[in-house]
Design a protein around this motif. Structure first.
Motif, PDB file in Angstrom:
ATOM      1  N   GLY A 168       0.816  -1.211   0.000  1.00 16.50           N
ATOM      2  CA  GLY A 168       0.000   0.000   0.000  1.00 16.50           C
ATOM      3  C   GLY A 168       0.850   1.261   0.000  1.00 16.50           C
ATOM      4  O   GLY A 168       0.542   2.232  -0.699  1.00 16.50           O
ATOM      5  N   ILE A 169       1.917   1.245   0.780  1.00 12.95           N
ATOM      6  CA  ILE A 169       2.834   2.394   0.821  1.00 12.95           C
ATOM      7  C   ILE A 169       3.510   2.584  -0.530  1.00 12.95           C
ATOM      8  O   ILE A 169       3.649   3.708  -1.023  1.00 12.95           O
ATOM      9  CB  ILE A 169       3.876   2.197   1.938  1.00 12.95           C
ATOM     10  CG1 ILE A 169       3.189   2.243   3.315  1.00 12.95           C
ATOM     11  CG2 ILE A 169       4.973   3.257   1.850  1.00 12.95           C
ATOM     12  CD1 ILE A 169       4.079   1.833   4.460  1.00 12.95           C
ATOM     13  N   VAL A 170       3.920   1.470  -1.156  1.00  9.99           N
ATOM     14  CA  VAL A 170       4.560   1.535  -2.481  1.00  9.99           C
ATOM     15  C   VAL A 170       3.596   2.127  -3.508  1.00  9.99           C
ATOM     16  O   VAL A 170       3.977   3.001  -4.308  1.00  9.99           O
ATOM     17  CB  VAL A 170       5.021   0.131  -2.926  1.00  9.99           C
ATOM     18  CG1 VAL A 170       5.454   0.144  -4.395  1.00  9.99           C
ATOM     19  CG2 VAL A 170       6.162  -0.350  -2.049  1.00  9.99           C
ATOM     20  N   VAL A 171       2.341   1.672  -3.497  1.00  6.02           N
ATOM     21  CA  VAL A 171       1.348   2.182  -4.449  1.00  6.02           C
ATOM     22  C   VAL A 171       1.067   3.663  -4.197  1.00  6.02           C
ATOM     23  O   VAL A 171       0.925   4.455  -5.147  1.00  6.02           O
ATOM     24  CB  VAL A 171       0.046   1.352  -4.368  1.00  6.02           C
ATOM     25  CG1 VAL A 171      -1.094   2.042  -5.128  1.00  6.02           C
ATOM     26  CG2 VAL A 171       0.275  -0.042  -4.942  1.00  6.02           C
ATOM     27  N   ALA A 172       1.009   4.068  -2.930  1.00 13.98           N
ATOM     28  CA  ALA A 172       0.771   5.477  -2.603  1.00 13.98           C
ATOM     29  C   ALA A 172       1.916   6.352  -3.115  1.00 13.98           C
ATOM     30  O   ALA A 172       1.686   7.422  -3.703  1.00 13.98           O
ATOM     31  CB  ALA A 172       0.606   5.643  -1.096  1.00 13.98           C
ATOM     32  N   ILE A 173       3.155   5.910  -2.899  1.00 15.09           N
ATOM     33  CA  ILE A 173       4.312   6.674  -3.374  1.00 15.09           C
ATOM     34  C   ILE A 173       4.338   6.716  -4.901  1.00 15.09           C
ATOM     35  O   ILE A 173       4.602   7.768  -5.502  1.00 15.09           O
ATOM     36  CB  ILE A 173       5.618   6.066  -2.828  1.00 15.09           C
ATOM     37  CG1 ILE A 173       5.695   6.251  -1.309  1.00 15.09           C
ATOM     38  CG2 ILE A 173       6.840   6.701  -3.494  1.00 15.09           C
ATOM     39  CD1 ILE A 173       6.851   5.531  -0.655  1.00 15.09           C
ATOM     40  N   SER A 174       4.039   5.586  -5.533  1.00 13.41           N
ATOM     41  CA  SER A 174       4.056   5.542  -6.997  1.00 13.41           C
ATOM     42  C   SER A 174       2.969   6.445  -7.577  1.00 13.41           C
ATOM     43  O   SER A 174       3.152   7.058  -8.637  1.00 13.41           O
ATOM     44  CB  SER A 174       3.885   4.106  -7.508  1.00 13.41           C
ATOM     45  OG  SER A 174       2.547   3.664  -7.386  1.00 13.41           O
ATOM     46  N   PHE A 175       1.832   6.553  -6.884  1.00 14.31           N
ATOM     47  CA  PHE A 175       0.766   7.442  -7.353  1.00 14.31           C
ATOM     48  C   PHE A 175       1.232   8.900  -7.317  1.00 14.31           C
ATOM     49  O   PHE A 175       0.992   9.663  -8.259  1.00 14.31           O
ATOM     50  CB  PHE A 175      -0.487   7.273  -6.493  1.00 14.31           C
ATOM     51  CG  PHE A 175      -1.573   8.274  -6.819  1.00 14.31           C
ATOM     52  CD1 PHE A 175      -2.356   8.116  -7.952  1.00 14.31           C
ATOM     53  CD2 PHE A 175      -1.784   9.378  -6.012  1.00 14.31           C
ATOM     54  CE1 PHE A 175      -3.341   9.049  -8.271  1.00 14.31           C
ATOM     55  CE2 PHE A 175      -2.761  10.311  -6.318  1.00 14.31           C
ATOM     56  CZ  PHE A 175      -3.544  10.144  -7.451  1.00 14.31           C
ATOM     57  N   VAL A 176       1.893   9.275  -6.233  1.00 11.13           N
ATOM     58  CA  VAL A 176       2.411  10.644  -6.112  1.00 11.13           C
ATOM     59  C   VAL A 176       3.435  10.923  -7.216  1.00 11.13           C
ATOM     60  O   VAL A 176       3.431  11.991  -7.834  1.00 11.13           O
ATOM     61  CB  VAL A 176       3.034  10.869  -4.721  1.00 11.13           C
ATOM     62  CG1 VAL A 176       3.738  12.222  -4.664  1.00 11.13           C
ATOM     63  CG2 VAL A 176       1.962  10.777  -3.641  1.00 11.13           C
ATOM     64  N   LEU A 177       4.306   9.942  -7.499  1.00 12.55           N
ATOM     65  CA  LEU A 177       5.302  10.106  -8.559  1.00 12.55           C
ATOM     66  C   LEU A 177       4.631  10.223  -9.924  1.00 12.55           C
ATOM     67  O   LEU A 177       5.040  11.036 -10.763  1.00 12.55           O
ATOM     68  CB  LEU A 177       6.282   8.922  -8.548  1.00 12.55           C
ATOM     69  CG  LEU A 177       7.194   8.826  -7.324  1.00 12.55           C
ATOM     70  CD1 LEU A 177       8.016   7.542  -7.378  1.00 12.55           C
ATOM     71  CD2 LEU A 177       8.122  10.043  -7.240  1.00 12.55           C
ATOM     72  N   TRP A 178       3.609   9.402 -10.156  1.00  9.44           N
ATOM     73  CA  TRP A 178       2.854   9.465 -11.419  1.00  9.44           C
ATOM     74  C   TRP A 178       2.212  10.833 -11.594  1.00  9.44           C
ATOM     75  O   TRP A 178       2.333  11.464 -12.654  1.00  9.44           O
ATOM     76  CB  TRP A 178       1.784   8.378 -11.417  1.00  9.44           C
ATOM     77  CG  TRP A 178       0.812   8.471 -12.551  1.00  9.44           C
ATOM     78  CD1 TRP A 178       0.959   7.978 -13.814  1.00  9.44           C
ATOM     79  CD2 TRP A 178      -0.481   9.110 -12.521  1.00  9.44           C
ATOM     80  NE1 TRP A 178      -0.149   8.268 -14.578  1.00  9.44           N
ATOM     81  CE2 TRP A 178      -1.043   8.961 -13.809  1.00  9.44           C
ATOM     82  CE3 TRP A 178      -1.207   9.785 -11.537  1.00  9.44           C
ATOM     83  CZ2 TRP A 178      -2.298   9.470 -14.126  1.00  9.44           C
ATOM     84  CZ3 TRP A 178      -2.459  10.294 -11.863  1.00  9.44           C
ATOM     85  CH2 TRP A 178      -2.991  10.135 -13.138  1.00  9.44           C
ATOM     86  N   LEU A 179       1.544  11.309 -10.540  1.00 11.87           N
ATOM     87  CA  LEU A 179       0.870  12.596 -10.611  1.00 11.87           C
ATOM     88  C   LEU A 179       1.882  13.732 -10.822  1.00 11.87           C
ATOM     89  O   LEU A 179       1.665  14.627 -11.655  1.00 11.87           O
ATOM     90  CB  LEU A 179       0.078  12.827  -9.323  1.00 11.87           C
ATOM     91  CG  LEU A 179      -0.901  14.007  -9.314  1.00 11.87           C
ATOM     92  CD1 LEU A 179      -1.980  13.801 -10.370  1.00 11.87           C
ATOM     93  CD2 LEU A 179      -1.527  14.154  -7.933  1.00 11.87           C
ATOM     94  N   GLY A 180       2.994  13.654 -10.105  1.00 16.40           N
ATOM     95  CA  GLY A 180       4.027  14.677 -10.256  1.00 16.40           C
ATOM     96  C   GLY A 180       4.633  14.688 -11.645  1.00 16.40           C
ATOM     97  O   GLY A 180       4.891  15.759 -12.216  1.00 16.40           O
ATOM     98  N   TYR A 181       4.843  13.503 -12.216  1.00 13.55           N
ATOM     99  CA  TYR A 181       5.441  13.414 -13.553  1.00 13.55           C
ATOM    100  C   TYR A 181       4.534  14.072 -14.592  1.00 13.55           C
ATOM    101  O   TYR A 181       4.981  14.889 -15.407  1.00 13.55           O
ATOM    102  CB  TYR A 181       5.692  11.958 -13.930  1.00 13.55           C
ATOM    103  CG  TYR A 181       6.180  11.789 -15.352  1.00 13.55           C
ATOM    104  CD1 TYR A 181       7.512  12.006 -15.684  1.00 13.55           C
ATOM    105  CD2 TYR A 181       5.294  11.432 -16.368  1.00 13.55           C
ATOM    106  CE1 TYR A 181       7.959  11.882 -16.993  1.00 13.55           C
ATOM    107  CE2 TYR A 181       5.723  11.299 -17.678  1.00 13.55           C
ATOM    108  CZ  TYR A 181       7.060  11.521 -17.983  1.00 13.55           C
ATOM    109  OH  TYR A 181       7.488  11.398 -19.289  1.00 13.55           O
ATOM    110  N   TYR A 182       3.236  13.712 -14.566  1.00 16.99           N
ATOM    111  CA  TYR A 182       2.336  14.236 -15.596  1.00 16.99           C
ATOM    112  C   TYR A 182       1.965  15.700 -15.375  1.00 16.99           C
ATOM    113  O   TYR A 182       1.658  16.415 -16.335  1.00 16.99           O
ATOM    114  CB  TYR A 182       1.077  13.370 -15.692  1.00 16.99           C
ATOM    115  CG  TYR A 182       1.272  12.156 -16.555  1.00 16.99           C
ATOM    116  CD1 TYR A 182       1.438  12.274 -17.938  1.00 16.99           C
ATOM    117  CD2 TYR A 182       1.314  10.874 -16.005  1.00 16.99           C
ATOM    118  CE1 TYR A 182       1.635  11.170 -18.744  1.00 16.99           C
ATOM    119  CE2 TYR A 182       1.520   9.760 -16.800  1.00 16.99           C
ATOM    120  CZ  TYR A 182       1.674   9.913 -18.170  1.00 16.99           C
ATOM    121  OH  TYR A 182       1.885   8.807 -18.967  1.00 16.99           O
ATOM    122  N   LEU A 183       2.009  16.161 -14.122  1.00 22.09           N
ATOM    123  CA  LEU A 183       1.697  17.557 -13.851  1.00 22.09           C
ATOM    124  C   LEU A 183       2.892  18.484 -14.068  1.00 22.09           C
ATOM    125  O   LEU A 183       2.761  19.551 -14.671  1.00 22.09           O
ATOM    126  CB  LEU A 183       1.197  17.719 -12.409  1.00 22.09           C
ATOM    127  CG  LEU A 183      -0.262  17.357 -12.135  1.00 22.09           C
ATOM    128  CD1 LEU A 183      -0.548  17.464 -10.641  1.00 22.09           C
ATOM    129  CD2 LEU A 183      -1.220  18.242 -12.931  1.00 22.09           C
TER     130      LEU A 183
END
Length: 217
Positions: free
Chosen positions: A58-73
């Motif tokens: 869950g922590i890995v998925v949460a961090i990866s989501f933040v990285l995904w959002l940051g990359y596209y934004l």
């Protein structure tokens, strides 16, 4: 024999994120099944082991989501263009794409969507990914965080309806994500070859039939 051209569709950061996220979500689904049905599922040893692995994933998925959002934004700056359906998508594109998936694909008709780096997703994909990435995944992360921290988050849990309601919501969201995984894999096989849409997630390059461009225009 049909000729194809190659386009660079999926940058390396997106590919790394995709497989990291996929592994995390599959781990969450499998461990979650053992946590929810401990008397029937014994994939990860003890119940305590399943909970520990579930929390880590869950922590890995949460961090990866933040990285995904940051990359596209902040880096690609293409979040809205790639993931938010426009007026044409809503009025005609979604129905046209659904008709292709349910009928025209099996009749050998060309895909109405022409894939380009600036338009990676068809209207149905845009709508689905928007709901998945902007609604379901954030809700799974937030509800999971609250369940992981019952003591410190007690007041927030009470305001949200209590632990039982939060656990039920988390489970229903997880079921939705599990259904999405199976649908995602199936739809990924509907390219001009069964593995055409899988290749870009390994190499970054996708083969595109020139005829699909003609059909699109």
């Amino acid at each position: 024999m049909k000729h194809t051209t190659k386009i660079y569709l999926t940058p390396t950061p997106v590919r790394i994120w995709h497989w990291l996220n996929a592994l995390g979500i599959i781990t969450l689904c499998a461990t979650g099944a053992q946590i929810r049905f401990p008397e029937k599922v014994h994939l990860f040893g003890t119940f305590k082991s399943a909970v520990a692995l579930h929390n880590t994933a869950g922590i890995v998925v949460a961090i990866s989501f933040v990285l995904w959002l940051g990359y596209y934004l902040l880096v690609a700056r293409s979040l809205v263009k790639l993931y938010v359906p426009n007026q044409e998508d809503l009025q005609h594109g979604i129905l046209r794409q659904a008709w292709f998936y349910f009928f025209n694909f099996f009749r050998g008709k060309p895909n109405p969507h022409h894939t380009t780096p600036e338009s990676k997703f068809n209207p149905m994909q845009k709508a689905a990914y928007l709901v998945i990435m902007m609604v379901l995944v954030p809700l799974v992360i937030v509800s999971g965080f609250l369940i992981m921290n019952i003591g410190p988050m007690r007041e927030v849990l009470l305001l949200a309806g209590g632990l039982k309601l939060m656990v039920g919501l988390h489970f229903l969201l997880a079921c939705s994500l599990t259904a999405f995984i199976f649908t995602h894999v199936y739809l990924a096989t509907l390219g001009h070859t069964p593995f055409a849409h899988f290749v870009p997630m390994w190499t970054g390059w996708e083969e595109v039939e020139p005829s699909s461009t003609d059909a699109h225009h």
